[in-house]
Design an enzyme around this catalytic site. Sequence first.
Site, mmCIF file in Angstrom:
data_model
loop_
_atom_site.group_PDB
_atom_site.id
_atom_site.type_symbol
_atom_site.label_atom_id
_atom_site.label_comp_id
_atom_site.label_asym_id
_atom_site.label_seq_id
_atom_site.Cartn_x
_atom_site.Cartn_y
_atom_site.Cartn_z
ATOM 1 N N ASN A 1 70.855 27.000 28.935
ATOM 2 C CA ASN A 1 69.670 27.843 28.757
ATOM 3 C C ASN A 1 69.053 28.048 30.133
ATOM 4 O O ASN A 1 68.399 27.157 30.661
ATOM 5 C CB ASN A 1 68.691 27.135 27.813
ATOM 6 C CG ASN A 1 67.377 27.890 27.663
ATOM 7 O OD1 ASN A 1 67.245 29.018 28.147
ATOM 8 N ND2 ASN A 1 66.402 27.281 27.004
ATOM 9 N N TRP A 2 69.318 29.229 30.702
ATOM 10 C CA TRP A 2 68.837 29.474 32.066
ATOM 11 C C TRP A 2 67.334 29.712 32.115
ATOM 12 O O TRP A 2 66.753 29.796 33.194
ATOM 13 C CB TRP A 2 69.558 30.685 32.668
ATOM 14 C CG TRP A 2 71.043 30.527 32.813
ATOM 15 C CD1 TRP A 2 71.801 29.413 32.504
ATOM 16 C CD2 TRP A 2 71.960 31.508 33.316
ATOM 17 N NE1 TRP A 2 73.116 29.659 32.782
ATOM 18 C CE2 TRP A 2 73.252 30.938 33.284
ATOM 19 C CE3 TRP A 2 71.816 32.811 33.796
ATOM 20 C CZ2 TRP A 2 74.387 31.636 33.716
ATOM 21 C CZ3 TRP A 2 72.943 33.506 34.220
ATOM 22 C CH2 TRP A 2 74.220 32.920 34.185
ATOM 23 N N LYS A 3 66.708 29.881 30.973
ATOM 24 C CA LYS A 3 65.266 30.185 30.913
ATOM 25 C C LYS A 3 64.967 31.392 31.818
ATOM 26 O O LYS A 3 65.785 32.287 31.931
ATOM 27 C CB LYS A 3 64.453 28.941 31.257
ATOM 28 C CG LYS A 3 64.882 27.738 30.382
ATOM 29 C CD LYS A 3 63.949 26.576 30.430
ATOM 30 C CE LYS A 3 64.477 25.473 29.509
ATOM 31 N NZ LYS A 3 63.619 24.297 29.451
ATOM 32 N N HIS B 1 62.871 27.875 20.417
ATOM 33 C CA HIS B 1 62.743 26.915 21.524
ATOM 34 C C HIS B 1 61.278 26.467 21.628
ATOM 35 O O HIS B 1 60.371 27.268 21.392
ATOM 36 C CB HIS B 1 63.202 27.567 22.830
ATOM 37 C CG HIS B 1 63.349 26.566 23.933
ATOM 38 N ND1 HIS B 1 62.271 26.100 24.648
ATOM 39 C CD2 HIS B 1 64.431 25.915 24.414
ATOM 40 C CE1 HIS B 1 62.695 25.200 25.537
ATOM 41 N NE2 HIS B 1 64.001 25.075 25.413
ATOM 42 N N GLU C 1 59.401 26.102 24.055
ATOM 43 C CA GLU C 1 58.583 26.933 24.950
ATOM 44 C C GLU C 1 58.128 28.204 24.240
ATOM 45 O O GLU C 1 57.019 28.683 24.462
ATOM 46 C CB GLU C 1 59.386 27.245 26.230
ATOM 47 C CG GLU C 1 59.453 26.020 27.134
ATOM 48 C CD GLU C 1 60.718 25.910 27.967
ATOM 49 O OE1 GLU C 1 61.419 26.920 28.174
ATOM 50 O OE2 GLU C 1 61.007 24.781 28.415
ATOM 51 N N GLU D 1 65.462 18.926 20.554
ATOM 52 C CA GLU D 1 64.898 18.837 21.898
ATOM 53 C C GLU D 1 63.506 18.223 21.833
ATOM 54 O O GLU D 1 62.524 18.927 21.560
ATOM 55 C CB GLU D 1 64.781 20.238 22.516
ATOM 56 C CG GLU D 1 66.099 20.971 22.660
ATOM 57 C CD GLU D 1 66.043 22.001 23.783
ATOM 58 O OE1 GLU D 1 66.922 21.943 24.644
ATOM 59 O OE2 GLU D 1 65.120 22.827 23.823
ATOM 60 N N GLY E 1 62.527 19.195 30.843
ATOM 61 C CA GLY E 1 62.129 19.475 32.225
ATOM 62 C C GLY E 1 61.322 18.363 32.867
ATOM 63 O O GLY E 1 60.737 18.558 33.931
ATOM 64 N N SER F 1 66.373 17.142 29.583
ATOM 65 C CA SER F 1 66.793 16.383 30.766
ATOM 66 C C SER F 1 68.195 15.801 30.651
ATOM 67 O O SER F 1 68.459 14.706 31.147
ATOM 68 C CB SER F 1 65.772 15.288 31.097
ATOM 69 O OG SER F 1 64.514 15.878 31.379
ATOM 70 N N GLY G 1 68.971 22.781 30.296
ATOM 71 C CA GLY G 1 68.101 23.650 31.086
ATOM 72 C C GLY G 1 68.457 23.527 32.558
ATOM 73 O O GLY G 1 69.409 24.135 33.047
ATOM 74 N N GLY G 2 67.707 22.703 33.274
ATOM 75 C CA GLY G 2 67.854 22.568 34.727
ATOM 76 C C GLY G 2 69.289 22.416 35.210
ATOM 77 O O GLY G 2 69.710 23.090 36.164
HETATM 78 P P1 13P Z 1 65.940 20.621 30.741
HETATM 79 O O1 13P Z 1 67.435 20.308 30.645
HETATM 80 O O2 13P Z 1 65.573 21.308 32.015
HETATM 81 O O3 13P Z 1 65.107 19.426 30.418
HETATM 82 O O4 13P Z 1 65.643 21.714 29.579
HETATM 83 C C1 13P Z 1 66.056 21.468 28.298
HETATM 84 C C2 13P Z 1 65.845 22.694 27.486
HETATM 85 O O5 13P Z 1 64.731 23.055 27.180
HETATM 86 C C3 13P Z 1 67.033 23.459 27.084
HETATM 87 O O6 13P Z 1 66.706 24.423 26.142
#
Ligand code: 13P
Length: 256
Positions: A11-13, A97, A99, A169, A175, A215, A236-237
């Site tokens: 997930n590149w956000k 998600h 967010e 999640e 994050g 994470s 994510g990251g």
């Molecule tokens: P991180 O891996 O950056 O914690 O993000 C997780 C995430 O929200 C994937 O959708």
Amino acid sequence: MIPRKKLIAGNWKMNKTPADGVALVRELVATVGKQSEVEVVVCPPFTGIESAGRALEGSTLKLGAQNMHFEASGAFTGEVSAPMLRAIFATHVILGHSERRTLFGETDEQVNKKVLAALKNQLRPIFCVGETLAERESGATLKVVQTQIERGLEGVAKDQAASVVVAYEPVWAIGTGKVATTEQAQEVHAFIRELLTKLFTEPVAQKVRILYGGSMKPANAPELLAQKDIDGGLIGGASLEARSFVELVTAAAAIK
Ligand code: 13P
């Protein structure tokens, strides 16, 4: 029983221009674009989906979006629909998600409509659930996850439920560098599978992939991915660089 194929989704956000995305996809194609042991999905932001899709053509990598509207078309400024995503060959879509839920006010009801619309259009939802830190600390984790799943998957037919991917999640782990312990994650994953058994029968629940997100990094992934009910990761990251993302795919492939 057919073992569930592990799934690693990036997930590149809100990161990467189309050009940056194409460069990353090319590196992924060169390293993990031929293997089929692990299902690998990249989810660029809307502006980069089509070009990323062209860059991964002919490889085993799959394409996903990070959100969509539940209507097919109409006066919904700023939104895109499931048929539009299908038209550029997306196969997956992240829905609900945390967010989206916390920063953009998405409700369980809206997420439910999106899940149903995705399935109707042969897009696989990567349906996200998870508790906040306050909810975990007050002992409400399982209750919160249960409500999100029951509401989010309401009306999903038994024969479609196996196409849903669930992503657990924990909000406090996203994050933050604070990963859930393997015990914490496995407990919730097992609970989700049990709930899916009640909602959709045992054979269906055994087919559903339940991903962990929050994470996940190459250092902690092997232990998490070895858990009985953890079928992959929503990253994510660590999905923003080829090296770490490839290491996660390799870690998933190593689990037998
Ligand atoms: P991180 O891996 O950056 O914690 O993000 C997780 C995430 O929200 C994937 O959708």
